[in-house]
Design an enzyme around this catalytic site. Structure first.
Site, PDB file in Angstrom:
ATOM      1  NE  ARG A 263     -18.286   6.407  10.465  1.00 23.00           N
ATOM      2  CZ  ARG A 263     -17.566   5.585   9.730  1.00 23.00           C
ATOM      3  NH1 ARG A 263     -16.682   6.073   8.884  1.00 23.00           N
ATOM      4  NH2 ARG A 263     -17.686   4.292   9.849  1.00 23.00           N
TER       5      ARG A 263
ATOM      6  CB  THR B 240     -25.615  10.008   6.080  1.00 29.08           C
ATOM      7  OG1 THR B 240     -25.237  10.389   7.421  1.00 29.08           O
ATOM      8  CG2 THR B 240     -27.133   9.956   5.978  1.00 29.08           C
TER       9      THR B 240
ATOM     10  CG  ASP C 152     -17.043   1.324  16.752  1.00 27.81           C
ATOM     11  OD1 ASP C 152     -18.034   1.691  16.108  1.00 27.81           O
ATOM     12  OD2 ASP C 152     -16.560   1.979  17.717  1.00 27.81           O
TER      13      ASP C 152
ATOM     14  CG  ASP D  92     -18.747  -0.304  19.703  1.00 32.01           C
ATOM     15  OD1 ASP D  92     -19.277   0.530  20.459  1.00 32.01           O
ATOM     16  OD2 ASP D  92     -19.281  -0.716  18.658  1.00 32.01           O
TER      17      ASP D  92
HETATM   18  C1  PRP Z   1     -15.452   6.916  15.064  1.00 34.93           C
HETATM   19  C2  PRP Z   1     -14.062   7.414  15.303  1.00 34.93           C
HETATM   20  C3  PRP Z   1     -14.074   8.746  14.611  1.00 34.93           C
HETATM   21  C4  PRP Z   1     -14.967   8.488  13.431  1.00 34.93           C
HETATM   22  C5  PRP Z   1     -14.107   8.302  12.224  1.00 34.93           C
HETATM   23  O1  PRP Z   1     -16.357   7.508  15.913  1.00 34.93           O
HETATM   24  O2  PRP Z   1     -13.725   7.503  16.660  1.00 34.93           O
HETATM   25  O3  PRP Z   1     -14.588   9.806  15.407  1.00 34.93           O
HETATM   26  O4  PRP Z   1     -15.685   7.284  13.706  1.00 34.93           O
HETATM   27  O5  PRP Z   1     -14.866   8.171  11.090  1.00 34.93           O
HETATM   28  P1  PRP Z   1     -14.899   9.288   9.962  1.00 34.93           P
HETATM   29  O6  PRP Z   1     -13.484   9.668   9.675  1.00 34.93           O
HETATM   30  O7  PRP Z   1     -15.552   8.562   8.809  1.00 34.93           O
HETATM   31  O8  PRP Z   1     -15.735  10.428  10.442  1.00 34.93           O
HETATM   32  P2  PRP Z   1     -17.889   7.045  16.042  1.00 34.93           P
HETATM   33  O9  PRP Z   1     -18.760   7.840  15.130  1.00 34.93           O
HETATM   34  O10 PRP Z   1     -17.955   5.550  15.895  1.00 34.93           O
HETATM   35  O11 PRP Z   1     -18.261   7.503  17.493  1.00 34.93           O
HETATM   36  P3  PRP Z   1     -17.693   6.977  18.910  1.00 34.93           P
HETATM   37  O12 PRP Z   1     -16.277   7.452  19.040  1.00 34.93           O
HETATM   38  O13 PRP Z   1     -18.614   7.621  19.881  1.00 34.93           O
HETATM   39  O14 PRP Z   1     -17.789   5.466  18.919  1.00 34.93           O
HETATM   40  N1  URA Z   2     -14.653   4.465  13.128  1.00 33.91           N
HETATM   41  C1  URA Z   2     -14.063   3.422  13.747  1.00 33.91           C
HETATM   42  O1  URA Z   2     -14.107   3.309  14.966  1.00 33.91           O
HETATM   43  N2  URA Z   2     -13.440   2.496  12.982  1.00 33.91           N
HETATM   44  C2  URA Z   2     -13.375   2.605  11.640  1.00 33.91           C
HETATM   45  O2  URA Z   2     -12.766   1.736  10.999  1.00 33.91           O
HETATM   46  C3  URA Z   2     -13.998   3.687  11.015  1.00 33.91           C
HETATM   47  C4  URA Z   2     -14.623   4.620  11.795  1.00 33.91           C
END
Ligand code: PRP
Ligand code: URA
Length: 208
Positions: free
Chosen positions: A103, A107, A199, A202
């Site tokens: 994400r 944006t 997160d 993380d």
């Molecule tokens: C997080 C989570 C989802 C997304 C959710 O991923 O695991 O994939 O955000 O947010 P949304 O519903 O607003 O799209 P992230 O982009 O942090 O990537 P990661 O899993 O690699 O940490």
């Molecule tokens: N992605 C995450 O990992 N946590 C949130 O709360 C939103 C998006």
């Protein structure tokens, strides 16, 4: 319209509480995600069709029921990976595809960077996995990418969802059933779920 199923079994609520806790360390967090995925798998597969078969017990012939539906799991990288093994414990014959999305922090739009699916994916009913459903952008993009390639995603399994994300998926993909372990109250200005767990990627992998 697809169903929204909030899986509120006491064991799920118990584990989600520890998952949220900021003092839960990486090892415990990974274990909890794994256990919650197994518990969710039980609910996600509840409506699988059954076929009647005959089986010989040591005593007599009996009628039994078996699942023949071919399933696929599609975790959204990275955090969705944490749910794969837990799901496979209950559905070991499922094959696994991967969609890499992150994400954009400014944006909040999903950016696709990886896509890989099993060869027989179009014969399988697909369950998309992601612990977090926040704006719904990532889940919507993953489901749309699968549909564009002729696949059959039918379900989305998440641990924590915001109402905004649920609504976004229902608007874009009304055919998808959504399973969540907890439905939280809202998103904050940075697109994080409140209260959420922070997160997920993380916390699973110990990154920042
Ligand atoms: C997080 C989570 C989802 C997304 C959710 O991923 O695991 O994939 O955000 O947010 P949304 O519903 O607003 O799209 P992230 O982009 O942090 O990537 P990661 O899993 O690699 O940490
Ligand atoms: N992605 C995450 O990992 N946590 C949130 O709360 C939103 C998006």
């Amino acid at each position: 319209m697809g169903r929204l199923v909030v899986c509120d079994h006491p064991l799920i609520q118990h584990k989600v509480t520890f998952l949220r806790d900021k003092n839960t360390d990486t090892k415990q967090f990974r274990e909890l995600v794994d256990e919650l995925a197994t518990l969710l798998a039980y609910e996600v597969t509840r409506d699988l069709p059954l076929e009647t078969v005959r089986v010989e017990t040591p005593v007599a012939e009996a009628e039994g029921r078996v699942v023949r539906r071919m399933l696929g799991l599609v975790p959204i990288l990275r955090a969705g990976l944490g749910m794969v093994d837990g799901m496979l414990k209950l559905i070991p014959s499922a094959k696994v595809g991967h969609i890499g999305l992150y994400r954009d922090p400014k944006t909040l739009q999903p950016v696709e960077y990886y896509f890989s699916l099993p060869a027989d994916v179009t014969e399988r009913e697909l369950i998309v996995l992601d612990p977090m459903l926040a704006t719904g952008g990532s889940a919507n993009k993953a489901i749309a990418s699968l549909k564009e390639r002729g696949c059959r995603p039918t379900k989305l399994a998440c641990l924590i969802a915001a109402p905004e994300g649920v609504q976004a998926v229902r608007d874009a993909h009304p055919d998808i059933d959504i399973y969540v372990a907890a439905l939280d109250s809202r998103l904050n200005d940075h697109g994080y779920i409140v209260p959420g767990l922070g997160d997920a990627g993380d916390r699973l992998y110990g990154t920042q």
